[in-house]
Structure formats: structure tokens, C-alpha cells
Write a protein that holds these residues in place. Structure first.
Motif, mmCIF file in Angstrom:
data_model
loop_
_atom_site.group_PDB
_atom_site.id
_atom_site.type_symbol
_atom_site.label_atom_id
_atom_site.label_comp_id
_atom_site.label_asym_id
_atom_site.label_seq_id
_atom_site.Cartn_x
_atom_site.Cartn_y
_atom_site.Cartn_z
ATOM 1 N N ILE A 1 -0.488 13.519 -4.275
ATOM 2 C CA ILE A 1 -1.060 14.813 -3.885
ATOM 3 C C ILE A 1 -1.480 14.778 -2.420
ATOM 4 C CG2 ILE A 1 -1.811 15.577 -6.150
ATOM 5 C CD1 ILE A 1 -4.500 14.421 -5.690
ATOM 6 N N ALA A 2 -1.581 15.958 -1.840
ATOM 7 C CA ALA A 2 -1.967 16.055 -0.428
ATOM 8 C C ALA A 2 -3.014 17.145 -0.271
ATOM 9 C CB ALA A 2 -0.746 16.370 0.443
ATOM 10 N N GLY A 3 -4.010 16.868 0.533
ATOM 11 C CA GLY A 3 -5.057 17.853 0.770
ATOM 12 C C GLY A 3 -5.913 17.427 1.941
ATOM 13 N N GLY A 4 -7.018 18.120 2.146
ATOM 14 C CA GLY A 4 -7.943 17.755 3.214
ATOM 15 C C GLY A 4 -7.254 17.692 4.562
ATOM 16 N N PRO A 5 -7.577 16.673 5.354
ATOM 17 C CA PRO A 5 -7.028 16.603 6.708
ATOM 18 C C PRO A 5 -5.509 16.463 6.739
ATOM 19 C CG PRO A 5 -8.317 14.631 6.180
ATOM 20 C CD PRO A 5 -8.568 15.615 5.099
ATOM 21 N N ALA A 6 -4.905 15.937 5.674
ATOM 22 C CA ALA A 6 -3.440 15.791 5.676
ATOM 23 C C ALA A 6 -2.760 17.145 5.827
ATOM 24 C CB ALA A 6 -2.982 15.112 4.382
ATOM 25 N N LEU A 7 -3.371 18.178 5.238
ATOM 26 C CA LEU A 7 -2.787 19.512 5.322
ATOM 27 C C LEU A 7 -3.425 20.348 6.428
ATOM 28 C CD1 LEU A 7 -2.406 20.488 1.541
ATOM 29 C CD2 LEU A 7 -0.849 19.206 3.015
ATOM 30 N N ALA A 8 -4.476 19.830 7.024
ATOM 31 C CA ALA A 8 -5.183 20.598 8.059
ATOM 32 C C ALA A 8 -4.802 20.142 9.454
ATOM 33 C CB ALA A 8 -6.692 20.467 7.853
ATOM 34 N N SER A 9 -3.615 19.571 9.567
ATOM 35 C CA SER A 9 -3.049 19.257 10.872
ATOM 36 C C SER A 9 -2.009 20.321 11.194
ATOM 37 C CB SER A 9 -2.377 17.887 10.846
ATOM 38 O OG SER A 9 -3.327 16.890 10.555
ATOM 39 N N ALA A 10 -1.624 20.362 12.434
ATOM 40 C CA ALA A 10 -0.627 21.367 12.813
ATOM 41 C C ALA A 10 0.668 21.172 12.027
ATOM 42 C CB ALA A 10 -0.367 21.289 14.313
ATOM 43 N N ASN A 11 0.950 19.921 11.635
ATOM 44 C CA ASN A 11 2.152 19.643 10.832
ATOM 45 C C ASN A 11 1.807 19.499 9.347
ATOM 46 O OD1 ASN A 11 0.730 17.290 10.911
ATOM 47 N ND2 ASN A 11 2.480 15.955 11.337
ATOM 48 N N GLY A 12 0.727 20.114 8.918
ATOM 49 C CA GLY A 12 0.228 19.933 7.549
ATOM 50 C C GLY A 12 1.224 20.297 6.472
ATOM 51 N N LEU A 13 1.990 21.353 6.708
ATOM 52 C CA LEU A 13 2.967 21.754 5.688
ATOM 53 C C LEU A 13 4.035 20.672 5.516
ATOM 54 C CD1 LEU A 13 4.016 23.886 3.723
ATOM 55 C CD2 LEU A 13 5.233 24.960 5.621
ATOM 56 N N ASP A 14 4.482 20.110 6.628
ATOM 57 C CA ASP A 14 5.459 19.018 6.550
ATOM 58 C C ASP A 14 4.873 17.829 5.794
ATOM 59 O OD1 ASP A 14 7.178 20.534 8.078
ATOM 60 O OD2 ASP A 14 6.592 19.594 9.963
ATOM 61 N N ASN A 15 3.627 17.508 6.097
ATOM 62 C CA ASN A 15 2.985 16.387 5.403
ATOM 63 C C ASN A 15 2.979 16.628 3.898
ATOM 64 O OD1 ASN A 15 2.437 15.155 7.846
ATOM 65 N ND2 ASN A 15 0.350 15.942 7.981
ATOM 66 N N GLY A 16 2.624 17.845 3.515
ATOM 67 C CA GLY A 16 2.573 18.174 2.090
ATOM 68 C C GLY A 16 3.942 18.093 1.438
ATOM 69 N N LEU A 17 4.958 18.551 2.124
ATOM 70 C CA LEU A 17 6.295 18.536 1.532
ATOM 71 C C LEU A 17 6.848 17.112 1.445
ATOM 72 C CD1 LEU A 17 7.636 21.786 3.194
ATOM 73 C CD2 LEU A 17 7.153 21.406 0.765
ATOM 74 N N ALA A 18 6.437 16.263 2.377
ATOM 75 C CA ALA A 18 6.832 14.849 2.280
ATOM 76 C C ALA A 18 6.211 14.219 1.038
ATOM 77 C CB ALA A 18 6.397 14.107 3.543
ATOM 78 N N VAL A 19 4.995 14.637 0.715
ATOM 79 C CA VAL A 19 4.325 14.113 -0.479
ATOM 80 C C VAL A 19 5.005 14.630 -1.753
ATOM 81 C CG1 VAL A 19 2.142 14.148 -1.760
ATOM 82 C CG2 VAL A 19 2.138 13.765 0.716
ATOM 83 N N ILE A 20 5.471 15.858 -1.710
ATOM 84 C CA ILE A 20 6.211 16.382 -2.867
ATOM 85 C C ILE A 20 7.473 15.555 -3.102
ATOM 86 C CG2 ILE A 20 7.525 18.374 -3.740
ATOM 87 C CD1 ILE A 20 4.512 18.766 -3.897
ATOM 88 N N LEU A 21 8.095 15.105 -2.012
ATOM 89 C CA LEU A 21 9.286 14.267 -2.161
ATOM 90 C C LEU A 21 8.967 12.999 -2.959
ATOM 91 C CD1 LEU A 21 12.207 13.398 -1.526
ATOM 92 C CD2 LEU A 21 11.359 12.432 0.631
ATOM 93 N N LEU A 22 7.803 12.420 -2.695
ATOM 94 C CA LEU A 22 7.406 11.224 -3.445
ATOM 95 C C LEU A 22 7.368 11.510 -4.943
ATOM 96 C CD1 LEU A 22 4.523 9.618 -1.350
ATOM 97 C CD2 LEU A 22 6.698 8.566 -1.955
ATOM 98 N N ASN A 23 6.794 12.668 -5.292
ATOM 99 C CA ASN A 23 6.750 13.038 -6.713
ATOM 100 C C ASN A 23 8.156 13.167 -7.290
ATOM 101 O OD1 ASN A 23 3.854 13.490 -7.459
ATOM 102 N ND2 ASN A 23 3.956 14.811 -5.676
ATOM 103 N N ARG A 24 9.020 13.761 -6.517
ATOM 104 C CA ARG A 24 10.403 13.937 -6.978
ATOM 105 C C ARG A 24 11.065 12.591 -7.223
ATOM 106 N NH1 ARG A 24 11.850 18.451 -4.014
ATOM 107 N NH2 ARG A 24 11.179 20.248 -5.217
ATOM 108 N N MET A 25 10.857 11.691 -6.278
ATOM 109 C CA MET A 25 11.557 10.401 -6.374
ATOM 110 C C MET A 25 11.146 9.606 -7.611
ATOM 111 S SD MET A 25 11.827 9.097 -2.453
ATOM 112 C CE MET A 25 12.744 7.626 -2.924
ATOM 113 N N VAL A 26 9.865 9.698 -7.966
ATOM 114 C CA VAL A 26 9.430 8.939 -9.150
ATOM 115 C C VAL A 26 9.508 9.786 -10.414
ATOM 116 C CG1 VAL A 26 7.972 7.383 -7.809
ATOM 117 C CG2 VAL A 26 6.995 9.490 -8.736
#
Lengths: 734, 278
Positions: A334-359
Motif C-alpha cells: 500500500i502507498a500513502g502519506g508522504p509517498a503520495l504527497a510528492s509531486a510524483n506521488g501518483l507514479d509512486n502509488g502506481l508502482a506499488v500497485i505493480l507490486l500487488n499485481r506481481m504477487v
């Protein structure tokens, strides 16, 4: 008191016969009314407790509570044991409802501004005069904007329809936005609703900055799952927390990993690369998941050796995280807090979704599960207005393109929006601002007309929890006492004004109670007498079913190659520190700071109360020439404020953590002129593609002031250590 | 306190207060209930929900900023946090600390007026209207969970409406502390008696236990092997706080689980290697 199990609660509620008439009769009408022992109000016996199910707040906190009342007074708030979201449990803030109800500085009469906007000087009005003034302004208005906190159900329907009838719009303001996580769900999972995190059944959780045990999204719901995750029937779950500042969730992690701000996405991709390279997942479809977002070549650019310096995480550590996460499945990333509150936060979140997909954790037990929508007839939670959209409105208002009237309820954007947006000035450019609330706030301080609202325990409502707990849930709210002050609910104010000014477009119901009941009948009516079902809904605090619903339809728009480098406000030389604000477990984003229980509740990490502190690494503090208790000035490109130093051994060099929630001018004796508002000094940077405020993307300079303030901490011995020879907190391997 | 001294103190107390003073045999529960709590540190997140629940239930005075600064804040249950290691291998450890309701309570033997005593169900009870405020008990308590009222509590009107009528508001000059929500125990006792049955397991939940989102706190009769609390208290992870003091607490902790810490099984110590292994 004995336990409030469901059986006992239902029994107690049954004895009430239930519903509105009971509530209205149970409470004395006025504080001074003398109760005759011969002529008792119905159902009320001196000293006998009555329990009522209701909602914990005006806005969508998502929890249902039961309130213990005695002699018409609310005494204690507890979780509704039957409600699937919080299952009888309750977080810190929801428990303080009785303090805002009986707060000595609660608004008790309408007020009209007499000084400059924001000066906080008002004349008292009679309710009839206030409503006449509101009707007059609405009659003359060509457009009306409504600004509320996150709401759903009948309240949301009335707000939206009212705004529509008055040629305006309904804006929903969240201080710390869920909008980026929503956008991650939309772009990565193809759903418009927040997903259910099946924490209870996960065997590992890899959290990038989400403080889900304390403040993030639905902490009570997630904490219940966490208890099972740790010591439930199955394997003990492993928690890995990745973040630049240790949060409460980080403090509970098996592995806490520091990452440079904004580099969470790169780290997530690096973990994904290790999983792929070492063949760590048993999910046969992992290759498809990688291919869908750019393929292995793109992923290999994030091999641990290549991102170790960029992320601040050693390559060996990245490999260990990947192995630990992948070997304890099902796992949840999961992603939240400062990970999503950066200018690239959406990218960070989608990279985390990829992890869920892979497993293979998308759509499976122990992973991300789709949430059903609300039941037909219940208005879903209104999608919050993004920071970008609200700032854009503010600019338009400043340019003269403003509505004639704004009505603000349960939202404090003047406090929460960075000063650089000039939101207070923008609000000031609206000819007539109406504020509705139970207590003064920064925003209400800028209003022309202030109307005292009923408390959540004094009014009718319904809500769709957001997020739902993986099943369809509807919550109902009823008054548990007779209104303690002459307030009116937000819905009732709108309905009254609507019927007065535009009766031709007004709905048929004239009160919130009628509106909520009508909505309930639409949702749960069916054949036969509805009254018995209505009473059941109120008695139980809502209705729910066990059916899971919805489905994910993964989108493939995002690509690994799109992961952007984070952007920050301020250069490294002049502003050498990363400023990481964080939501306080007790004060929230400031909304609960008027309550003394909340002010006195220690921060879990530092045990600090009543003030604003700044967490500084001890070596950084030494380099700055400051120590615990020294007051420092924190300066950004867009503002400055003062805070008291707390030397924290878990703080990273170069990172300063500052709690949100203090620094108010309005709100009563326990809140005013206390601490500082970190939000005001933030840069108005947005999260690309999501529009949220990038609140973790501001750099700062820290300067000693040569002032000292003793920190009001509960810890008696500063920075006490868990002695390895005689540990207070003993440790076991399993 | 020596037995001679104890006998003397008892004689003095009996002379003052009459034969209501219980004997040691009376205060030591032999075959009745022993109320106790099990706190699983692996579930506890330090979220403070229990702290606020206790404040709300037990009419605990508002801990104004000055009270905190003076170290006179009253928190019948508090979350203590201890650090391990240094950045980047640092960890925070949380432990809720409340009155341990000790079987051999150091606070009970030092009270000159028997304001604190052990009741037949294992509770360490504070009788407010006996207390004369010597603070001997607070000094004797190794857990620092007894709080002296230096001031009369104040709830500016109408905040006083929130006060729980089941719980006495303590005045200046006396000691107060966790009661395991005695008022809830008494209510369950009355209810079960009226219904001609025993108190069921889980029927009594102190406010802290009821609120805890992770179910880290479990309350029950430790003398009844069938209760959840009793079963949890037999866990291999069990320990009691400051065990070497011999206080025989009724609060049992279950150790925090950390798969990454090296344990010295011979001495029960753990090395400060927290976080070094991902």
C-alpha cells in the motif's frame, strides 16, 4: 459498566421502543428544567442509562458509535459492536465527541460580522433574523458555492442539489487528501471507489508511507485487521514500513526502512525487479503484470544497485525486503502519506500497485479487494475536490469570477490551504460567506454570517462509509439528546432556506429527519409497514450485508518509464532540510484541537502534548547547535513558523517532522494561540496527474531563535531506552 | 514492612476505623475470582485509544499543559515508549502501563489508614474517603501509576455534563489510580445476580479494553482457566513488569514479537540489533 455486547445493546435499544420520539422524550428540553419524579419523561428514569446508535461525526468518519446517555446527557462514546467498519472499537478522536458537544466555547447563537473579515468580531443575532438574512442574500445571488468536508448520504444529496438549484457547485475539502490514493485506485485498479485492504488475512504488508494504524484513510478499520494480522489464527504477519519519517505504523513495523522523500516509487520498482529477477513469486501471471507497464527491460533499470543511492536504501536491504515480502504471501502493498504527497506521488502509488499485481494480490483474500458501492438510494461519498481544483477556484475568485454566496460547513480551508494560495483573500472576495459549525474556526472567522450547527449527536443523517470494509454498509445517525444549544443542522438550514427562496425547486421534505427517513424508505422500504424497519435501522446504527461486490478492471495507461523524479520547493543550499508534516493522531488536521482530551493525548512517537514540536535527528540538532526544548524558526520559500525541538533517534538526518493541528486563532480556550500551523508554510505544489497537494515536497531551513520552551511530554526520562539487559518491553522471536 | 510493624499498623488502623479493616487472609483471594488483564504487546500499536477511553470513563481531570510540564498529569493508563538502536536501525517499543493490581502490592502495606487494600477479587482498591494524602503509596509503587490530586479538578461548564455519574470525582489531597473500571465490574455483578447467573467471560470490559482497536487488551478472571484472559496469560510469551520485585501483578504482558532481534535465551536478554536485518 459491563460489556456492551451486541446482545445487550440490542436489548437495551429494544427497551427504548426506538426512534425519534424516544430520543426527543428522553432528554430534558432545557438545562434548567426540573424533572419531577412523579411525572417522568417517557423511558427516562433518574440514573438509568440509555444507549443510542449514531454516527461519530458530521462528516464521513465511517464509524458508527453508541452513546451512553443518562438523564438526557451524553456521557460516553463507544464503538457500535455490530457495525462492520469499527466492530465496537473506536479511535482516539471519535471518543472525544462528548467534549465538542459540551464544549464551553461551543457556538450557541448566530452571529453577524461587524469588523473586518477575519478579525473575528461579531454581533449576536436571533435565529429568525439570521435565516431572513440568509434568505435575502440567497434571493439576490446568481450563484452559490457550498464547501463542506467529506460527506455522503442525505447530507451530500441536499448539498449537491441545493448547489444545483442555486446555479453553483459543491466543493468537498479534505485537509490531507485521499484524492491521490483514489486516483491510484482509478488508474491502477480501474475503480472509482477506495479498495478494501484485507489486512486481517495478509501474511505480509509492505507499506510505503501509509500510517494506516494511526491516521491514514480508515485507521480503526485497519487496526482491527492489524490485530488479526499479528496474532490471529493464522501465520503472524510481517510488516515492512518504508518512509522518510517514522510514523506510528513505522514504529510498529518488523522492518522500518528509511527512503529519500519522493523515491518510494523507485524503491517499489526495485523490489519488483528483485522479485522478477530472483523468481520470488508463485504468481504465474507476474510476467503479464510487468509487461503491461513497460516490460522487464524497463524494470531492470531499477535493479537495486542502480537505485540504492537514489533511494537511500542499500542494495542488499532492497533484496531483503523483496524476499521477505514475497515469501510471506498473501501480501499487501500500500502507498500513502508522504509517498503520495510528492509531486510524483501518483507514479509512486502506481508502482506499488505493480507490486500487488506481481504477487497476485489484486482481488484476492489477503490483498486488495474491490469494495461495493453504496446501496441504491444512498448518495455515495462525494469525490473530494483536489487541491489543484480548489486553488484554481481561489484564483478565479480573486480575479472577480466568484459566486455571490458561499456556504461553508465542517471544513476549514482557510486553515488548511497553504498561505501561498491566498485562500483567505479569495474567500474574502466572495460578497457573502456563511459559515456553519459547532465551533469557530479560521474559515468561520472569515464569514459574514456564522450559524451554530447541531452536534453530530443532536441531528439526523446517514452515511456510506468510505472505504467500506469489503461489504455494503449503510450507517444511520439519530439525535441522542435534545439539542444542547439552539443550533440547526447543516441540512436543515439548507432545506429551510431552499423552501423559503426557491420553493418551486425545493424537495418535498422540509427537515433532515424527513429526508433521511425518506431515503431510508427508498433503500430499505419494500412491502409492508416501514416504521418497524426504520426503527431497526436506527437501533442498529445502520444496515449491512455480507455480500462482497464490485470488481477491478486494471488499467494499463501507466508505464514504468513514466516514473518521474520528485520535485521540491526550495533549493538544497538555502533550504537544506526536507519538511515532512504529519497528521496528529489526536488533533487530526486541527479539527479536534479544541478538545482538551485531544490536546493532552500524547503523540505516540514523542509523547508530546499541547504544542508544536519539530523532530530532529540528534546529530543534525548538534550541527544546528540546538537541543531538546530549543525553539527554532522553520522557514520555507512560502512562510515561516516556530517549533520546539524534539531530538528523536529515529529521525533521519536531513528530515524534519512537524505535526499538523495547532496554530489556530479561533476555536476556544484550549485551541487558540497554541503552537504553529505547518500547513500555512507549505509550497502550493501539486501531485502530477492527481491534483492533490504535494505536502511532503517543501524544503526548509532551520534556525535557532535562542528561546527555550520546556516540552510538555508524558515521558519523564527523555528518550528512555529499552535496556537490552532488563528490557521493559520484552521481545520474543515468535 | 515487618509482620510486627504490620500488626502494629493494623492495630492502629482498627482502633481508628473499627473492625472493617480486612485481614491478610481476607484480602488474599484463595479460590474466588482474580480479575486481571493480559496485554499483547505484539498487537498494541500505541494508538492512545485506551488512554482517552479511560479519561472519558473515569472522570479524570483535564491534563492542562501546566500539569504535564509539572509532571502531574493523571493518566491511569499511559503508553510508554522506549527506543532501541539509532537511525537507521532504530525502533520504538510501546507498552501500556496501568495499575498492576499486584497480589503483593507495595502500596497496600504502607498506607497508614488502609485507604488502599486488596479486595477479595484481586483488585487493588483505593478508598477515596479514607485517603489522607500521605502519598506513601505513590512512593512505594514501582510502576508510578498512582496519582496525587494537587488541585481540585475543574470542568468548565457545561463540560461537566460529560462526567460519568458512576465514578467519584476525586478532590484535592487524595490519591487516585486505575480501578479496572470497578463500576463496570459492579454493574455486571448486579446484572448477573438479578439474572441468577455467573458473570460471563468478556461481560466485563474496562473502558480501555473495550476501545482497543487491535484487541491488544483482554480482561477477565485469571483464576478461571476457561476465560480468554486466563488462557492468554499462560502463553509462552507471558511476562510481568518488574518481575524481580515480587509484586505478583494481575496484569500479564505478552512479549512483543520481533523476528529480527537476537535473543539471548540463557539470560532472556535481547541484543540491540533491531532493524539490522530486513
Amino acid at each position: 459498566m459491563s460489556t456492551l455486547g451486541r446482545r445487550r445493546f440490542v436489548m437495551g435499544s429494544t427497551a427504548l421502543i426506538g426512534g425519534a420520539t424516544v430520543v426527543a422524550c428522553a432528554a430534558p428540553e432545557r438545562e434548567s428544567q426540573v424533572q419531577s419524579f412523579v411525572l417522568q419523561p417517557e423511558q427516562s428514569l433518574p440514573g438509568q442509562e440509555l444507549w443510542f446508535a449514531t454516527a461519530c461525526a458530521h462528516t464521513s468518519c465511517g464509524n458508527s458509535v453508541v452513546v451512553r446517555t443518562i438523564d438526557g446527557r451524553a456521557k460516553k462514546v463507544e464503538g457500535n459492536p455490530a457495525f462492520p467498519v469499527n466492530q465496537g472499537k473506536l479511535n482516539v478522536r471519535s471518543q472525544s465527541g462528548v467534549q465538542s458537544l459540551y464544549h464551553p466555547d461551543r457556538l450557541d447563537t448566530p452571529k453577524k460580522r461587524r469588523g473586518l473579515r477575519g478579525a473575528g468580531t461579531f454581533n449576536n443575532l436571533e435565529w429568525a433574523t439570521a435565516l431572513d438574512l440568509l434568505a435575502e442574500k440567497l434571493s439576490d445571488a446568481s450563484s452559490v458555492t457550498i464547501i463542506t468536508g467529506p460527506i455522503s448520504g442525505t447530507r451530500a444529496r441536499i448539498a449537491q442539489d441545493f448547489a444545483g438549484a442555486f446555479a453553483g457547485e459543491h466543493l468537498v475539502y479534505e485537509t490531507i487528501e485521499s484524492s491521490v490514493w483514489r486516483q491510484v485506485a482509478k488508474a491502477g485498479l480501474g475503480v472509482d471507489r477506495l479498495p478494501h485492504l484485507d489486512i486481517a488475512n495478509a501474511h505480509s504488508i509492505l507499506s510505503f508511507g501509509a500510517d494506516f494504524l494511526s491516521t491514514w484513510i480508515s485507521p480503526t478499520q485497519y487496526s482491527i485487521g492489524y490485530g488479526e494480522f499479528r496474532q490471529g489464527a493464522g501465520e503472524r504477519g510481517r510488516l515492512i514500513q518504508v518512509e522518510p519519517r517514522m510514523s506510528t505504523t513505522g514504529a510498529n513495523a518488523d522492518s522500518w526502512v528509511y527512503v529519500h522523500p519522493g523515491q518510494e516509487g523507485a524503491l517499489a520498482l526495485s523490489i519488483a525487479q528483485v522479485i522478477a529477477a530472483e523468481g520470488l513469486t508463485g504468481n504465474d501471471n507476474w510476467f503479464d503484470a510487468v509487461n503491461a507497464v513497460g516490460g522487464l527491460d524497463a524494470l531492470n533499470a531499477y535493479a537495486p544497485d542502480l537505485v540504492a543511492e537514489r533511494t537511500g536504501v542499500p542494495a542488499s536491504r532492497i533484496q531483503e525486503i523483496a524476499r521477505e515480502f514475497a515469501s510471506h504471501q498473501p501480501g499487501l502493498a500500500i502507498a500513502g502519506g508522504p509517498a503520495l504527497a510528492s509531486a510524483n506521488g501518483l507514479d509512486n502509488g502506481l508502482a506499488v500497485i505493480l507490486l500487488n499485481r506481481m504477487v497476485g494480490s489484486v482481488g484476492r483474500v489477503g490483498g486488495l479487494l474491490p469494495n461495493p458501492g453504496p446501496r441504491t438510494g444512498i448518495t455515495p461519498p462525494v469525490v473530494p475536490t483536489t487541491f489543484e481544483a480548489l486553488a484554481s477556484r481561489a484564483n478565479a475568485w480573486l480575479d472577480g469570477d466568484s459566486p455571490d454566496v458561499a456556504i461553508v460547513f465542517d471544513a476549514d480551508p482557510v486553515y488548511g490551504m497553504p498561505e501561498a494560495t491566498r485562500f483567505a483573500d479569495a474567500l474574502g472576495s466572495i460578497p457573502f460567506v456563511v459559515g456553519i459549525g459547532t465551533a469557530m474556526s479560521e474559515t468561520l472567522g472569515h464569514a459574514d454570517l456564522v450559524l451554530p450547527a447541531t452536534h453530530a449527536f443532536e441531528e439526523w443523517g446517514d452515511f456510506a462509509p468510505d472505504p467500506m470494509p469489503g461489504q455494503q454498509v449503510a450507517g444511520y445517525q439519530q439525535p441522542v439528546i435534545t439539542p444542547f444549544v439552539t443550533g440547526r443542522s447543516f441540512g436543515d438550514v439548507l432545506l429551510t432556506a431552499w423552501h423559503e427562496v426557491k420553493p418551486e425547486t425545493a424537495p418535498t421534505w422540509e427537515t433532515m429527519r424527513d429526508a433521511v427517513r425518506a431515503g431510508a424508505e427508498q433503500s430499505f422500504g419494500g412491502s409492508g409497514d416501514f416504521e418497524a424497519r426504520w426503527i431497526d435501522l436506527l437501533k442498529n446504527g445502520g444496515a449491512w450485508n455480507t455480500a462482497h461486490g464490485g470488481s477491478f478492471s486494471p488499467s494499463q495507461d501507466w508505464n514504468i518509464n513514466l516514473l518521474a523524479e520528485p520535485q521540491f520547493s526550495g533549493d538544497e543550499i538555502e533550504f537544506p532540510m526536507h519538511l515532512v508534516p504529519f497528521e496528529s493522531v489526536a488533533l487530526g488536521t486541527g479539527d479536534e484541537s479544541a478538545n482538551p482530551w485531544m490536546q493532552a493525548t500524547p503523540d505516540p512517537i514523542t509523547s508530546t502534548t499541547w504544542t508544536t514540536w519539530v523532530e530532529v535527528n540528534p546529530k543534525t540538532a548538534a550541527a544546528l547547535g540546538v537541543t531538546r526544548g530549543d525553539v527554532v524558526e522553520i522557514r520555507t520559500l512560502h512562510g515561516k513558523f516556530e517549533a520546539t525541538v524534539y531530538e528523536s533517534p529515529v529521525s533521519a538526518p536531513g528530515i524534519i517532522g512537524v505535526p499538523i493541528g495547532q496554530g489556530h486563532r479561533f476555536g476556544g480556550r484550549w485551541r487558540e494561540d497554541r503552537g504553529a500551523n505547518v500547513l500555512a508554510a507549505l509550497a502550493p505544489l501539486t501531485v502530477a496527474g492527481a491534483g492533490g497537494l504535494a505536502w511532503a515536497a517543501t524544503r526548509a531551513a532551520v534556525t535557532p531563535t535562542n528561546n527555550f520552551k520546556q516540552l510538555p511530554t508524558i515521558e519523564v526520562v527523555p528518550n528512555a531506552r529499552n535496556d537490552s539487559e532488563e528490557p521493559v518491553v520484552q521481545i520474543s522471536h515468535e | 514492612m515487618s509482620s510486627a510493624h504490620e500488626a502494629s499498623a493494623r492495630a492502629t488502623a482498627v482502633a481508628t476505623l473499627g473492625e472493617t479493616i480486612p485481614t491478610d487472609a481476607e484480602v488474599t483471594p484463595l479460590d474466588g475470582r482474580r480479575w486481571g488483564m493480559v496485554i499483547d504487546l505484539d498487537r498494541c500499536t500505541g494508538c492512545q485509544a485506551c488512554v482517552v477511553a479511560c479519561q472519558a470513563e473515569n472522570n479524570i481531570a483535564i491534563n492542562e499543559e501546566n500539569r504535564v510540564l509539572e509532571r502531574r498529569a493523571k493518566t491511569w493508563i499511559r503508553i510508554e515508549r522506549y527506543w532501541e538502536g539509532e537511525f537507521p536501525n532504530a525502533k520504538a517499543r510501546f507498552i501500556p502501563v496501568l495499575c498492576q493490581h499486584c497480589g503483593n502490592a507495595p502500596c497496600e502495606t504502607v498506607c497508614p489508614v488502609w485507604a488502599t487494600y486488596h479486595n477479595p477479587e484481586g483488585l487493588n482498591v483505593q478508598v477515596y474517603n479514607r485517603c489522607i494524602g500521605t502519598r506513601f503509596c505513590a512512593n512505594g509503587c514501582p510502576y508510578s501509576v498512582r496519582y496525587f490530586n494537587f488541585w481540585n479538578p475543574e470542568w468548565p461548564e457545561p463540560l461537566n455534563n460529560q462526567l460519568n455519574p458512576d465514578v467519584t470525582v476525586r478532590t484535592k489531597g487524595i490519591i487516585e489510580k486505575c480501578t479496572f473500571c470497578l463500576q463496570r465490574i459492579n454493574r455486571a455483578r448486579v446484572t448477573s445476580k438479578n439474572e441468577d447467573r455467573e458473570i460471563a467471560d468478556g461481560e466485563v470490559q474496562p473502558a480501555c479494553v473495550q476501545s482497543c482497536p487491535t484487541t491488544a487488551l483482554v480482561f477477565g478472571d485469571l483464576n478461571d482457566p476457561s476465560t480468554t484472559a486466563s488462557r492468554l496469560a499462560e502463553s509462552e510469551r507471558r511476562y510481568t513488569l518488574l518481575e524481580n520485585f515480587g509484586t505478583d501483578p494481575s496484569v500479564v504482558y505478552l512479549k512483543k514479537v520481533d523476528p529480527h532481534v537476537e535473543i539471548d535465551h540463557h539470560h532472556g536478554h535481547h541484543a540491540e540489533t533491531a532493524g539490522k536485518h530486513a
